[in-house]
Design a protein around this motif. Structure first.
Motif, PDB file in Angstrom:
ATOM      1  N   ASP A  66       0.822  -1.206   0.000  1.00 60.69           N
ATOM      2  CA  ASP A  66       0.000   0.000   0.000  1.00 60.69           C
ATOM      3  C   ASP A  66       0.857   1.257   0.000  1.00 60.69           C
ATOM      4  N   ALA A  70       0.681   4.134  -2.740  1.00 63.25           N
ATOM      5  CA  ALA A  70       0.468   5.526  -2.340  1.00 63.25           C
ATOM      6  C   ALA A  70       1.528   6.433  -2.962  1.00 63.25           C
ATOM      7  N   SER A 127      -5.124   6.776   0.120  1.00 63.35           N
ATOM      8  CA  SER A 127      -5.146   7.026   1.554  1.00 63.35           C
ATOM      9  C   SER A 127      -5.931   8.302   1.841  1.00 63.35           C
ATOM     10  N   ARG A 128      -6.181   8.554   3.120  1.00 61.90           N
ATOM     11  CA  ARG A 128      -6.893   9.782   3.501  1.00 61.90           C
ATOM     12  C   ARG A 128      -6.108  11.008   3.045  1.00 61.90           C
TER      13      ARG A 128
END
Length: 221
Positions: A66, A70, A127-128
């Motif tokens: 991840d 990202a 992601s946020r």
């Protein structure tokens, strides 16, 4: 890909040229695999093998798969944001429909030229922090569109207009993602409809008497 490791959220920053080259190779490999096989087929071992580095080297710089995804997404989003800022700067005197077409074409170019990024978006692997970066980019486009509508179309600079511009930008992006969901170059029918819907939506805003201003123009900060 050019060197960009300083802003990619790595576990540690590569200090030597060899380490920077390895990080670049890892990101390039991940981008290739995403473009050809999609998110689910990508693993850290496959990325390392394609980049021709030991898997342990990958984990020196990235926590997991991840984190690699990202970093790839961040790179594309930052390049897209920079290109969008340039477009908006150059189009400050353009009519609103010209600006809309320029922005629309830039999004289409992004998805066509970077299928790896599209795979991440389609798989909801943002992601946020990256979602916020995406939101900031949409807000930037909406703000410039509002500036043009206020200055050139005698519209009142209001919260309602700001919301309308933001909604138009977000709706267009959603339609673009739909167009590219199952077509690498974008479904031409959906792309045509997306452009038409966007144009009609904004034309309706311009024509709405509730948004009209008696002033010749208003400068929005």
């Amino acid at each position: 890909m050019t060197q960009r490791t300083a802003s990619l959220g790595l576990r540690k920053a590569p200090q030597q040229a060899r380490s920077r080259a390895r990080v670049e190779a890892i990101l390039a490999a991940a981008d290739r695999l995403l473009a050809t096989e999609g998110v689910e087929a990508v693993t850290t071992r496959r990325i390392a093998a394609d980049a021709e580095v030991p898997v342990g080297t990958l984990y020196q710089f990235f926590d997991d798969k991840d984190a690699v995804l990202a970093a790839v997404a961040r790179h594309h989003m930052e390049r897209h944001s920079a290109a969008m800022r340039a477009i908006l700067h150059d189009a400050r005197g353009a009519r609103w429909f010209d600006l809309v077409n320029l922005v629309f074409d830039r999004y289409v170019e992004l998805y066509r030229q970077h299928p790896g990024y599209l795979a991440i978006r389609a798989g909801r692997y943002l992601s946020r922090e990256l979602l916020q970066l995406d939101e900031d980019n949409n807000a930037m486009v909406a703000h410039q569109l509002r500036r043009i509508l206020v200055a050139q179309e005698r519209l009142v600079d209001s919260e309602e207009l700001a919301v309308a511009c933001r909604a138009g930008v977000c709706a267009s992006e959603a339609l673009l993602q739909l167009a590219f969901r199952n077509a690498p170059d974008g479904d031409p029918v959906i792309l045509t409809e997306a452009r038409r819907i966007q144009r009609l939506y904004l034309a309706d805003i311009v024509a709405d008497p509730r948004h009209r201003s008696p002033a010749a123009s208003i400068d929005v900060q």
